[in-house]
Design a protein around this motif. Structure first.
Motif, PDB file in Angstrom:
ATOM      1  N   GLU A  87       0.727  -1.136   0.196  1.00 53.32           N
ATOM      2  CA  GLU A  87      -0.155  -0.452   0.462  1.00 53.32           C
ATOM      3  C   GLU A  87       0.798   1.336  -0.262  1.00 53.32           C
ATOM      4  OE1 GLU A  87      -1.869  -3.293   2.351  1.00 53.32           O
ATOM      5  OE2 GLU A  87      -0.110  -2.741   2.254  1.00 53.32           O
ATOM      6  N   ILE A  88       2.293   0.839   0.788  1.00 50.77           N
ATOM      7  CA  ILE A  88       3.296   2.206   0.555  1.00 50.77           C
ATOM      8  C   ILE A  88       3.703   2.468  -0.962  1.00 50.77           C
ATOM      9  CG2 ILE A  88       5.232   3.317   1.775  1.00 50.77           C
ATOM     10  CD1 ILE A  88       3.994   1.990   4.208  1.00 50.77           C
ATOM     11  N   ILE A 104       1.003   7.086   0.814  1.00 53.33           N
ATOM     12  CA  ILE A 104       0.511   5.561   0.731  1.00 53.33           C
ATOM     13  C   ILE A 104      -0.559   6.059  -0.260  1.00 53.33           C
ATOM     14  CG2 ILE A 104      -1.511   4.198   2.132  1.00 53.33           C
ATOM     15  CD1 ILE A 104      -0.121   5.066   4.848  1.00 53.33           C
TER      16      ILE A 104
END
Length: 155
Positions: A87-88, A104
């Protein structure tokens, strides 16, 4: 690295698939020279050719920049752990009020909230976070800064 290398980088930041022949015409060098310079930039890890997706077009409608304070002895290990989370998108170590900043992107605000609470918030070594939700992205690259550098360098 010189003015020509910086111009090549600026062109590729606008269009990473721009042909070497076209770069050569713009910069005023041969296609072979572009190819050799580009190989040198890549081999020396000055640039990395990669795709920059439009996250909104891909369905990632919730994004945020998060400042993270860590235990002083855990900055590197926290950053390494954060790099493993899909997600990052971006992780950088910094000075100032925060030790690390991460970018993010998730499909919905609900999923962003869950990620912040259940993944980021439970990461060992993190003391505190502050989340800055993105309203819109106006400039995803540094391209005009590279071009300014190129224009300011002497040949």
């Amino acid at each position: 690295m010189d003015k020509i290398d910086l111009k090549i980088i600026a062109i590729l930041q606008e269009n990473g698939r721009f042909p070497n022949s076209g770069i050569g015409r713009i910069v005023g060098i041969s296609e072979g020279t572009v190819r050799r310079r580009l190989k040198g930039l890549i081999d020396n890890k000055i640039i990395n050719i990669t795709a920059i997706p439009d996250l909104e077009q891909m369905g990632y409608n919730a994004s945020a920049l998060v400042g993270i304070q860590t235990d002083p002895d855990k900055i590197e290990s926290v950053a390494d752990n954060l790099c493993d989370l899909p997600e990052i998108q971006y992780v950088t170590l910094t000075t100032g009020s925060f030790d690390i900043f991460v970018w993010i992107a998730l499909p919905t605000a609900k999923e962003l909230g869950i990620f912040l609470r259940e993944k980021l918030g439970l990461t060992p070594g993190i003391r505190r976070t502050e989340t800055f939700v993105s309203l819109s992205t106006k400039k995803p690259t540094l391209s005009n800064k590279i071009e300014l550098l190129a224009n300011n360098l002497s040949s």
